[in-house]
Design an enzyme around this catalytic site. Structure first.
Site, PDB file in Angstrom:
ATOM      1  CD  GLU A 190      -3.006   0.774   2.351  1.00  0.00           C
ATOM      2  OE1 GLU A 190      -3.418  -0.378   2.609  1.00  0.00           O
ATOM      3  OE2 GLU A 190      -3.305   1.757   3.027  1.00  0.00           O
ATOM      4  CG  ASP A 191       1.530   2.902   3.174  1.00  0.00           C
ATOM      5  OD1 ASP A 191       0.585   3.337   2.481  1.00  0.00           O
ATOM      6  OD2 ASP A 191       1.421   2.612   4.376  1.00  0.00           O
TER       7      ASP A 191
END
Ligand code: MN
Length: 679
Positions: free
Chosen positions: A75-76
Site C-alpha cells: 500500500e505504501d
C-alpha cells in the site's frame, strides 16, 4: 525495539520458528519503507514491528508474523505484492493482500467508496483465512496507541470507525484482550471530557480499592494454600469504557455501581474451579442470585468460567471469576486460542468452535451479495452483524442469534421464510404474545403459524429489524398479485394516516395525493397504492412527503435537563448500539405528542407501557387512564416527549408490542390533516 526482541518473544511459544525468515521479512519491510516516518518521527518500520509484537500475544504462527511485518508494503511503498509472493510465498502474499486497501489512484474521486470497497475485500479474504483479521486488529491497535500524533479530525474519525467496526470484530471473535484495549483507547478520543472525569474519579478510589483487593486476595490465597490448591489469584481492573457503558446504561453514578472490585482465580482443572468456589463461599457470604456456572452451561459464544459475587472485606461486594488456564486463554484470545493454542481438544470440537466464532463472516458475505449500494452495506453491517447480539432459543434448544432489539418477526424469518410468512403470534417463555414483541437473551420462543396466511402483513416491513427478515418480507410482498398489493397498500395507508392522527383516507385532498404521486414519479393513484402494498414505498416516506415535522409534531420546545444521566451529555437513546453517541439533548428541541391507546385491561398493563418507553429513553409527560368499560376495554392517553419522527415511530412500535394493546394512535385537537403543507 529491535527484531531480536520479537524473535525472543516468539521463540518462547514457537521454539522451532524460522528465525532467518522473520529477519528477512523485517529487513525487506525496513528497506521498502526506507525514508518514511511515522507521525511521531520514528522510522516507519517501528509500526509493523510493534504490530507483530502485539500479535505474538495471541501465539500466532510464523506466516502471520511475516505477513504482519510486511502488511503496509504494497500500500505504501514501491514494492509489489508479486515480489512479496516471490520472496515469502503465496500464503503470506494472500494475508498481506487481505489487509491492503484498494488503489488510491482508482478511487481518488471517492475516498468513502474506496474505504467501503476495501472493507468488503478485507471480509472476502478473511472468510478464507481468519488470520487476516488478526493482523488488521493488531495494526489498528498500534495505530490507536500512537494516535496522539495524528491530526485532530482524523483522530475522531479513526476512533469512531474502530469502535463501530474493529471493536465489534474483536468482540465477535472473542478477543476480549484486544477489544477492551481498543475501546479504552477510542473512549479517550470520542468522549475526551467523560474519559478524563471518569479517570480522575477512579484514581481517587484506587488506593482504597487496592487495599481492599489485596487483603481479600491474601485471605483467599491463604485458604487455597491450606487446601493445597495451586492457583493464581489476581485482581482484575475493569476497563474504563466498560464502567462508562454501565453508567450510561443503568443511569447510575460511579458510587452506586457496586461491582468495581473484581478478582480472578486461575486453576488447573474444572474440579478445582468448583472446590475454589466452595472455599470462597466459606470465607465470604455470597450474594444471592449471583452465582453463575458457565462451566456446565457455557455462554452461547463458548465462554466458560464460574462467577460469583460475595460480600468481601468491609462488606463490599467483590466479583470473582474462577476458571482453568485453558478457559483463561480462550477468554482473552477467543478464536486465536483455537487456532494456535495447543490443546487436548478433539479436532472436531475445535472445528465446531471455530465455526461458531466465525459464522458472522459468512453473514457479511451474504449481505454483500444482497446489497448493491455501498452505504446500505455499511449501515446493515453495523446493524445485522456488528450490533450487540442477543441469543434466543427455539423450543428444541437451538440458539438463534439476532441483533439487539430484534423481535418475533425477525426470529420467525431467521428460522425459515415459510415460518415468517405464515407467522401469527408467539409463545415467549410459555406465554402468548404479539409477533412484534422485542426479544431478549435467554428467551425461548415458539412461532405459532396460520396455515391460511400466505404472505406477510405489509406493516411488518417497517417492524422487522434485520436485513434478512426485511428482504424476505419484501420478496414475499412482491410475489403477490397486483390486486392484492393494491388492497394491502390501501389498508396500510389508511392505518398509517389513522396512526399519526392525520384523519381518514377520504380527507386527503387532491393536492396531497398529487404531491405523493409526484414525490415518487408515479402517474396514477392506483399504481401508487400498489407500490405501497408491495413495500417499495415506506411509511416514513409517505408521512414525510405529506407533512412537515412542525405539522406532525407540533411546535418544538426548548430542552430542559430532564434526560440528564450521570455523564451529562450522553443520552439514553443510543442504548443497544455499541457506540454511545453523544447527542445534543441539552440544546436540541423536543415535541409533545398525545397518543390514545385502547387495550384489553389487565394487571400491570400501564407498567409494561412505561417499561417499553423507558428503554427508548422517551419521557411520559402526562398519563390518563380510563378503566375498562363493559367490554373490558381500557383507554389510556399519553403525552409523550419525543425528539423527532423516528422516535415517535419507535414509540408506536414499542407500545403495539405490549400484550393487550388493540390500537394506538395520535390524537390532536386540531387535526393535522386540515393544514396544507406547501413547499
Ligand atoms: Mn499498518
Amino acid at each position: 525495539m529491535q527484531i531480536g526482541t520479537l524473535i525472543k518473544r516468539v521463540k518462547a511459544y514457537l521454539p522451532d520458528v524460522n528465525e532467518k525468515r522473520l529477519r528477512e521479512a523485517y529487513a525487506f519491510a525496513r528497506d521498502a519503507h526506507k525514508g518514511q516516518k511515522r507521525m511521531d518521527g520514528s522510522p516507519y518500520i517501528t509500526h509493523p514491528l510493534h504490530a507483530a509484537m502485539i500479535l505474538s500475544q495471541l501465539h500466532v504462527d510464523e506466516d502471520t508474523l511475516v505477513a504482519c511485518l510486511l502488511h503496509d508494503v504494497p500500500e505504501d511503498t514501491d514494492q509489489t505484492l508479486s515480489t512479496i509472493e516471490k520472496n515469502f510465498g503465496k500464503k503470506v502474499a494472500f494475508l498481506v493482500d487481505g489487509v491492503t486497501k484498494l488503489s488510491k489512484v482508482k478511487y481518488r474521486h471517492d475516498m468513502v467508496e474506496r474505504q467501503i470497497e476495501s472493507l468488503k475485500k478485507f471480509f472476502l479474504h478473511s472468510a478464507r483465512d481468519l488470520r487476516i483479521i488478526l493482523i488488521k486488529l493488531a495494526d489498528r491497535l498500534h495505530n490507536l496507541q500512537t494516535l496522539q500524533f495524528v491530526r485532530k479530525e482524523k483522530q475522531l474519525r479513526i476512533a469512531k470507525e474502530t469502535m463501530e467496526i474493529y471493536v465489534a470484530i474483536a468482540d465477535l471473535l472473542g478477543i476480549w484482550e484486544f477489544k477492551s484495549s481498543l475501546e479504552d483507547l477510542c473512549f479517550a478520543y470520542i468522549y475526551p471530557k467523560e474519559h478524563e472525569d471518569l479517570k480522575q474519579q477512579i484514581e481517587k478510589q484506587a488506593i482504597h480499592h487496592d487495599k481492599l483487593l489485596k487483603s481479600t486476595a491474601q485471605r483467599i490465597r491463604y485458604a487455597l494454600k491450606q487446601h493445597t490448591i495451586p492457583a493464581e489469584v489476581e485482581s482484575r481492573p475493569k476497563s474504563l469504557y466498560s464502567i462508562f457503558r454501565k453508567m450510561v446504561d443503568t443511569g447510575k453514578s460511579l458510587e452506586d455501581l457496586n461491582d468495581l472490585l473484581a478478582l480472578r482465580i486461575v486453576v488447573k482443572d474444572n474440579e478445582t474451579c468448583y472446590r475454589s468456589l466452595g472455599l470462597i463461599h466459606a470465607l465470604f457470604r455470597p450474594k444471592a442470585g449471583r452465582v453463575k456456572d458457565y462451566i456446565a452451561i457455557p455462554k452461547p459464544n463458548g465462554y466458560q468460567s464460574l462467577h460469583t459475587t460475595v460480600f468481601g472485606v468491609e462488606g463490599i461486594p467483590t466479583e470473582f471469576q474462577i476458571r482453568t488456564h485453558e478457559m483463561h486463554f480462550e477468554a482473552q484470545y477467543g478464536i486465536a486460542a483455537h487456532y494456535f493454542y495447543k490443546q487436548q481438544r478433539h479436532k472436531n470440537q475445535t472445528k465446531e468452535l471455530l465455526e461458531k466464532r466465525s459464522g458472522w463472516v459468512h453473514r457479511v458475505l451474504e449481505l454483500q451479495k444482497e446489497l448493491k449500494n455501498n452505504y446500505d452495506f455499511l449501515d446493515n453491517l453495523k446493524i445485522d452483524v456488528f450490533q450487540d447480539r442477543i441469543f434466543v432459543f427455539t423450543p428444541h434448544g437451538d440458539v438463534i442469534d439476532l441483533p439487539h432489539g430484534a423481535n418475533g418477526i425477525d426470529f420467525a424469518y431467521h428460522i425459515h421464510s415459510d415460518v415468517g410468512n405464515k407467522a401469527d403470534h408467539l409463545y415467549r417463555n410459555g406465554k402468548s404474545c404479539p409477533l412484534t414483541t422485542t426479544l431478549t437473551t435467554g428467551d425461548t420462543v415458539k412461532v405459532i403459524t396460520n396455515k391460511k396466511q400466505k404472505n406477510p402483513k405489509r406493516e411488518w416491513l417497517e417492524k422487522a429489524k434485520t436485513t434478512v427478515a426485511k428482504n424476505k418480507i419484501k420478496a414475499s410482498l412482491k410475489d403477490q398479485s397486483r390486486t392484492k398489493c393494491y388492497d394491502e397498500g390501501l389498508e396500510f395507508l389508511k392505518k398509517e394516516l389513522y396512526r399519526y392522527g392525520c384523519g381518514n383516507l377520504e380527507d386527503l385532498s387532491k393536492e396531497q395525493k398529487k404531491r405523493l404521486m409526484e414525490a415518487f414519479h408515479i402517474h396514477s393513484w392506483h399504481e401508487f397504492l400498489e407500490l405501497v402494498g408491495n413495500g417499495n414505498i415506506s411509511e416514513q416516506e409517505i408521512i414525510e412527503s405529506l407533512y412537515s415535522s412542525a405539522e406532525l409534531l407540533g411546535k418544538p420546545r426548548k430542552n430542559t435537563s430532564r434526560y440528564k444521566t450521570p455523564l451529562e451529555e450522553v443520552s439514553y437513546r443510543e442504548r443497544g448500539s455499541r457506540l454511545v453517541e453523544a447527542t445534543h439533548l441539552q440544546s436540541g428541541p423536543y415535541y409533545r405528542v398525545t397518543l390514545l391507546i385502547e387495550a384489553a385491561d389487565r394487571v400491570g398493563f400501564v407498567r409494561d407501557i412505561g417499561i417499553q418507553l423507558a428503554t427508548l429513553g422517551i419521557n411520559i409527560y402526562q398519563i390518563g387512564v380510563q378503566t375498562a368499560d363493559k367490554e373490558g376495554i381500557a383507554k389510556i392517553t399519553l403525552i409523550l416527549e419525543v425528539m423527532d419522527f423516528e422516535q415517535l415511530r419507535s414509540a408506536f412500535d414499542a407500545i403495539e408490542a405490549v400484550d393487550g394493546v388493540l390500537t394506538v394512535h395520535r390524537i390532536s385537537e386540531k387535526p393535522v390533516i386540515k393544514k396544507i403543507h406547501t413547499s
